[in-house]
Design a protein around this motif. Structure first.
Motif, PDB file in Angstrom:
ATOM      1  N   PHE A   1       0.837  -1.205   0.000  1.00 25.00           N
ATOM      2  CA  PHE A   1       0.000   0.000   0.000  1.00 25.00           C
ATOM      3  C   PHE A   1       0.867   1.249   0.000  1.00 25.00           C
ATOM      4  CE2 PHE A   1      -1.906   3.451   2.427  1.00 25.00           C
ATOM      5  CZ  PHE A   1      -3.037   3.703   1.677  1.00 25.00           C
ATOM      6  N   TRP A   2       1.832   1.330   0.936  1.00 24.75           N
ATOM      7  CA  TRP A   2       2.659   2.522   1.046  1.00 24.75           C
ATOM      8  C   TRP A   2       3.621   2.648  -0.122  1.00 24.75           C
ATOM      9  CZ3 TRP A   2       0.681   6.155   3.588  1.00 24.75           C
ATOM     10  CH2 TRP A   2      -0.082   5.887   4.727  1.00 24.75           C
ATOM     11  N   ASP A   3       4.077   1.542  -0.675  1.00 25.97           N
ATOM     12  CA  ASP A   3       4.934   1.595  -1.849  1.00 25.97           C
ATOM     13  C   ASP A   3       4.169   2.157  -3.047  1.00 25.97           C
ATOM     14  OD1 ASP A   3       7.451   0.952  -3.218  1.00 25.97           O
ATOM     15  OD2 ASP A   3       6.252  -0.563  -4.250  1.00 25.97           O
ATOM     16  N   THR A   4       2.919   1.734  -3.201  1.00 33.60           N
ATOM     17  CA  THR A   4       2.071   2.244  -4.280  1.00 33.60           C
ATOM     18  C   THR A   4       1.756   3.726  -4.079  1.00 33.60           C
ATOM     19  OG1 THR A   4       1.118   0.055  -4.605  1.00 33.60           O
ATOM     20  CG2 THR A   4      -0.130   1.923  -5.476  1.00 33.60           C
ATOM     21  N   ALA A   5       1.450   4.113  -2.846  1.00 36.27           N
ATOM     22  CA  ALA A   5       1.169   5.527  -2.543  1.00 36.27           C
ATOM     23  C   ALA A   5       2.391   6.393  -2.861  1.00 36.27           C
ATOM     24  CB  ALA A   5       0.772   5.685  -1.076  1.00 36.27           C
TER      25      ALA A   5
ATOM     26  N   CYS B   1       2.573   9.414  -5.618  1.00 38.91           N
ATOM     27  CA  CYS B   1       3.007  10.770  -5.244  1.00 38.91           C
ATOM     28  C   CYS B   1       4.181  11.230  -6.108  1.00 38.91           C
ATOM     29  CB  CYS B   1       3.392  10.808  -3.772  1.00 38.91           C
ATOM     30  SG  CYS B   1       1.976  10.696  -2.656  1.00 38.91           S
ATOM     31  N   SER B   2       5.090  10.329  -6.401  1.00 36.56           N
ATOM     32  CA  SER B   2       6.218  10.679  -7.271  1.00 36.56           C
ATOM     33  C   SER B   2       5.735  11.056  -8.664  1.00 36.56           C
ATOM     34  CB  SER B   2       7.194   9.505  -7.370  1.00 36.56           C
ATOM     35  OG  SER B   2       7.816   9.287  -6.137  1.00 36.56           O
ATOM     36  N   TYR B   3       4.752  10.333  -9.172  1.00 39.22           N
ATOM     37  CA  TYR B   3       4.197  10.634 -10.489  1.00 39.22           C
ATOM     38  C   TYR B   3       3.537  12.021 -10.493  1.00 39.22           C
ATOM     39  CZ  TYR B   3       1.139  10.558 -14.516  1.00 39.22           C
ATOM     40  OH  TYR B   3       0.486  10.882 -15.670  1.00 39.22           O
TER      41      TYR B   3
ATOM     42  N   SER C   1       4.669  15.362 -12.603  1.00 42.84           N
ATOM     43  CA  SER C   1       3.731  16.041 -13.505  1.00 42.84           C
ATOM     44  C   SER C   1       3.608  17.518 -13.166  1.00 42.84           C
ATOM     45  CB  SER C   1       2.353  15.382 -13.427  1.00 42.84           C
ATOM     46  OG  SER C   1       2.420  14.050 -13.871  1.00 42.84           O
ATOM     47  N   LEU C   2       3.487  17.819 -11.883  1.00 47.45           N
ATOM     48  CA  LEU C   2       3.374  19.221 -11.460  1.00 47.45           C
ATOM     49  C   LEU C   2       4.657  20.001 -11.737  1.00 47.45           C
ATOM     50  CD1 LEU C   2       1.432  18.799  -8.107  1.00 47.45           C
ATOM     51  CD2 LEU C   2       0.543  19.643 -10.293  1.00 47.45           C
TER      52      LEU C   2
END
Length: 80
Positions: free
Chosen positions: A48-52, A56-58, A62-63
């Motif tokens: 879960f935390w690895d996916t989160a 967030c990195s993605y 993008s931003l």
């Protein structure tokens, strides 16, 4: 194995079977062989935390790209 189960679900018809096929394919793709017996108890929390963190990195990337393109565009238009 998992491929036999996927083939069986693909051959059957109906919406429930379709959803079952998606579930089986998802398990085969994203979970290790033998899950849940092949992983430690904290595997799902870690995943879960690895996916989160990956999401967030993605978003951060993008931003950042958007902000850099915006600054470049504004500089080119003398609005910087």
């Amino acid at each position: 194995g998992q491929e036999t189960e996927i083939s069986r679900v693909r051959e059957s018809k109906g919406f429930v079977s379709y959803l079952s096929g998606i579930w089986v394919a998802g398990r085969a793709t994203f979970l290790p062989d033998g899950y849940p017996n092949s992983v430690s108890d904290d595997y799902m929390a870690f995943q879960f935390w690895d996916t989160a963190q990956g999401m967030c990195s993605y978003v951060r990337g993008s931003l950042t790209t958007r902000a850099l393109l915006e600054v470049g565009t504004c500089a080119a238009l003398d609005r910087y």
